[in-house]
Design a protein around this motif. Structure first.
Motif, PDB file in Angstrom:
ATOM      1  N   GLY A  46      -9.887  17.172 -29.453  1.00 53.56           N
ATOM      2  CA  GLY A  46     -10.282  16.349 -29.803  1.00 53.56           C
ATOM      3  C   GLY A  46     -10.020  15.853 -30.592  1.00 53.56           C
ATOM      4  N   PRO A  47     -10.109  16.390 -32.836  1.00 57.78           N
ATOM      5  CA  PRO A  47      -9.523  15.205 -33.158  1.00 57.78           C
ATOM      6  C   PRO A  47      -8.442  15.312 -33.400  1.00 57.78           C
ATOM      7  N   GLY A  48      -6.835  14.162 -33.365  1.00 50.94           N
ATOM      8  CA  GLY A  48      -5.883  14.575 -33.968  1.00 50.94           C
ATOM      9  C   GLY A  48      -5.042  15.035 -32.380  1.00 50.94           C
ATOM     10  N   ASP A  49      -6.055  15.749 -31.507  1.00 46.51           N
ATOM     11  CA  ASP A  49      -4.975  15.793 -30.377  1.00 46.51           C
ATOM     12  C   ASP A  49      -4.422  15.244 -29.553  1.00 46.51           C
ATOM     13  N   VAL A  50      -3.159  14.863 -29.247  1.00 48.78           N
ATOM     14  CA  VAL A  50      -1.906  14.535 -28.405  1.00 48.78           C
ATOM     15  C   VAL A  50      -2.485  14.880 -26.751  1.00 48.78           C
ATOM     16  N   MET A  51      -2.750  14.265 -25.696  1.00 50.74           N
ATOM     17  CA  MET A  51      -2.583  14.882 -25.220  1.00 50.74           C
ATOM     18  C   MET A  51      -1.759  14.506 -23.918  1.00 50.74           C
ATOM     19  N   VAL A  52      -1.546  15.107 -22.528  1.00 46.77           N
ATOM     20  CA  VAL A  52      -1.220  14.750 -21.568  1.00 46.77           C
ATOM     21  C   VAL A  52      -2.293  15.418 -20.367  1.00 46.77           C
ATOM     22  N   ILE A  53      -2.908  14.572 -19.128  1.00 51.49           N
ATOM     23  CA  ILE A  53      -3.129  14.593 -18.630  1.00 51.49           C
ATOM     24  C   ILE A  53      -2.970  14.947 -17.175  1.00 51.49           C
ATOM     25  N   ASP A  54      -2.638  15.301 -16.457  1.00 51.46           N
ATOM     26  CA  ASP A  54      -2.116  14.667 -14.611  1.00 51.46           C
ATOM     27  C   ASP A  54      -3.364  14.476 -14.114  1.00 51.46           C
ATOM     28  N   PRO A  55      -3.024  13.381 -13.282  1.00 50.06           N
ATOM     29  CA  PRO A  55      -3.964  13.026 -11.666  1.00 50.06           C
ATOM     30  C   PRO A  55      -4.714  14.547 -11.127  1.00 50.06           C
ATOM     31  N   GLY A  56      -6.276  14.197 -11.031  1.00 49.52           N
ATOM     32  CA  GLY A  56      -6.572  15.894 -10.314  1.00 49.52           C
ATOM     33  C   GLY A  56      -7.861  16.394 -11.049  1.00 49.52           C
ATOM     34  N   HIS A  57      -8.457  15.543 -11.826  1.00 49.92           N
ATOM     35  CA  HIS A  57      -9.550  16.106 -13.177  1.00 49.92           C
ATOM     36  C   HIS A  57     -10.980  15.638 -13.158  1.00 49.92           C
ATOM     37  N   ASP A  58     -11.925  16.174 -13.934  1.00 47.39           N
ATOM     38  CA  ASP A  58     -13.154  15.764 -13.769  1.00 47.39           C
ATOM     39  C   ASP A  58     -13.050  16.063 -15.316  1.00 47.39           C
ATOM     40  N   ALA A  59     -13.702  15.390 -16.213  1.00 45.99           N
ATOM     41  CA  ALA A  59     -13.632  15.641 -17.527  1.00 45.99           C
ATOM     42  C   ALA A  59     -15.168  15.287 -18.262  1.00 45.99           C
ATOM     43  N   TRP A  60     -15.874  15.502 -19.042  1.00 49.99           N
ATOM     44  CA  TRP A  60     -17.251  15.424 -20.253  1.00 49.99           C
ATOM     45  C   TRP A  60     -17.008  15.409 -21.557  1.00 49.99           C
ATOM     46  N   VAL A  61     -17.749  14.814 -21.888  1.00 46.97           N
ATOM     47  CA  VAL A  61     -17.683  14.853 -23.008  1.00 46.97           C
ATOM     48  C   VAL A  61     -18.395  15.946 -23.931  1.00 46.97           C
ATOM     49  N   VAL A  62     -18.305  17.121 -25.020  1.00 43.33           N
ATOM     50  CA  VAL A  62     -18.756  18.148 -25.203  1.00 43.33           C
ATOM     51  C   VAL A  62     -19.750  17.591 -26.679  1.00 43.33           C
TER      52      VAL A  62
ATOM     53  N   LYS B 245     -16.394   7.825 -11.601  1.00 40.78           N
ATOM     54  CA  LYS B 245     -16.329   8.402 -10.038  1.00 40.78           C
ATOM     55  C   LYS B 245     -17.033   7.038  -9.087  1.00 40.78           C
ATOM     56  N   PRO B 246     -18.382   6.685  -9.157  1.00 41.29           N
ATOM     57  CA  PRO B 246     -18.760   5.758  -8.386  1.00 41.29           C
ATOM     58  C   PRO B 246     -17.823   4.427  -8.473  1.00 41.29           C
ATOM     59  N   ILE B 247     -17.473   4.145  -9.740  1.00 39.93           N
ATOM     60  CA  ILE B 247     -15.955   2.832  -9.570  1.00 39.93           C
ATOM     61  C   ILE B 247     -14.294   3.441  -9.152  1.00 39.93           C
ATOM     62  N   ALA B 248     -14.480   4.122  -9.452  1.00 34.99           N
ATOM     63  CA  ALA B 248     -13.098   4.701  -8.908  1.00 34.99           C
ATOM     64  C   ALA B 248     -13.248   5.261  -7.326  1.00 34.99           C
ATOM     65  N   GLY B 249     -14.147   5.092  -7.036  1.00 31.96           N
ATOM     66  CA  GLY B 249     -14.538   5.667  -5.279  1.00 31.96           C
ATOM     67  C   GLY B 249     -13.209   7.140  -5.225  1.00 31.96           C
ATOM     68  N   THR B 250     -12.933   7.941  -5.928  1.00 34.95           N
ATOM     69  CA  THR B 250     -12.119   9.099  -5.477  1.00 34.95           C
ATOM     70  C   THR B 250     -12.726  10.381  -5.460  1.00 34.95           C
ATOM     71  N   ASP B 251     -12.517  11.272  -4.862  1.00 33.08           N
ATOM     72  CA  ASP B 251     -13.476  12.287  -5.493  1.00 33.08           C
ATOM     73  C   ASP B 251     -12.456  13.018  -7.119  1.00 33.08           C
ATOM     74  N   SER B 252     -11.536  12.945  -7.577  1.00 33.60           N
ATOM     75  CA  SER B 252     -11.607  13.297  -8.953  1.00 33.60           C
ATOM     76  C   SER B 252     -10.702  12.241  -9.541  1.00 33.60           C
ATOM     77  N   CYS B 253     -10.262  11.534 -10.887  1.00 34.62           N
ATOM     78  CA  CYS B 253      -9.815  10.846 -11.674  1.00 34.62           C
ATOM     79  C   CYS B 253      -8.790  10.702 -11.329  1.00 34.62           C
ATOM     80  N   GLN B 254      -7.845  10.636 -10.573  1.00 38.49           N
ATOM     81  CA  GLN B 254      -6.403  10.237 -10.104  1.00 38.49           C
ATOM     82  C   GLN B 254      -5.043   9.406 -11.384  1.00 38.49           C
ATOM     83  N   THR B 255      -5.608   9.545 -12.360  1.00 39.73           N
ATOM     84  CA  THR B 255      -4.911   8.396 -12.901  1.00 39.73           C
ATOM     85  C   THR B 255      -4.572   9.672 -14.314  1.00 39.73           C
ATOM     86  N   ARG B 256      -3.358   9.060 -14.389  1.00 39.23           N
ATOM     87  CA  ARG B 256      -2.749  10.075 -15.573  1.00 39.23           C
ATOM     88  C   ARG B 256      -2.638   9.116 -16.997  1.00 39.23           C
TER      89      ARG B 256
END
Length: 118
Positions: free
Chosen positions: A84-100, A50-61
């Motif tokens: 997790g391992p092997g999961d294929v993903m599509v994540i639209d803009p407008g999210h936060d995320a964290w490592v578990v 966020k400090p690099i992107a300067g947006t409130d949430s991730c705006q990348t797809r």
């Protein structure tokens, strides 16, 4: 004229460091961009990118696959999922995320042309 180009992922064109907890190695060939993100334990988008992107949430797809580790993604509307391992993903803009957990999360992502850039 036909295009034939390649680049080994071990020699990325650029490495984009996160504020803490990892980095994104990026290869760009013509109009195709592939990133290999290494997200260390403790990484969270809202703290590390966020400090690099300067947006409130991730705006990348994001479009890609998780190779190792786990990451939880929470959309701005509250929808949440963990990859997790092997999961294929599509994540639209407008999210936060964290490592578990205690293992780095490694993702191959084709949606990183402008990710982790000002």
């Amino acid at each position: 004229m036909a295009v034939l180009d390649s680049q080994n992922i071990d020699k990325p064109h650029e490495t984009r460091p996160f504020r803490d907890h990892g980095h994104m190695d990026v290869i760009t060939l013509e109009d195709f961009t592939l990133g290999v993100g290494t997200f260390e334990p403790g990484w969270r988008w809202s703290e590390d990118v966020k400090p690099i992107a300067g947006t409130d949430s991730c705006q990348t797809r994001h479009t890609g696959i998780c190779i190792s580790g786990r990451m939880t993604v929470r959309m701005d509307d509250g929808t949440e999922a963990t990859v997790g391992p092997g999961d294929v993903m599509v994540i639209d803009p407008g999210h936060d995320a964290w490592v578990v957990g205690d293992e780095p999360c490694v993702l191959y992502d084709t949606g990183v042309a402008s990710y982790a850039k000002k």
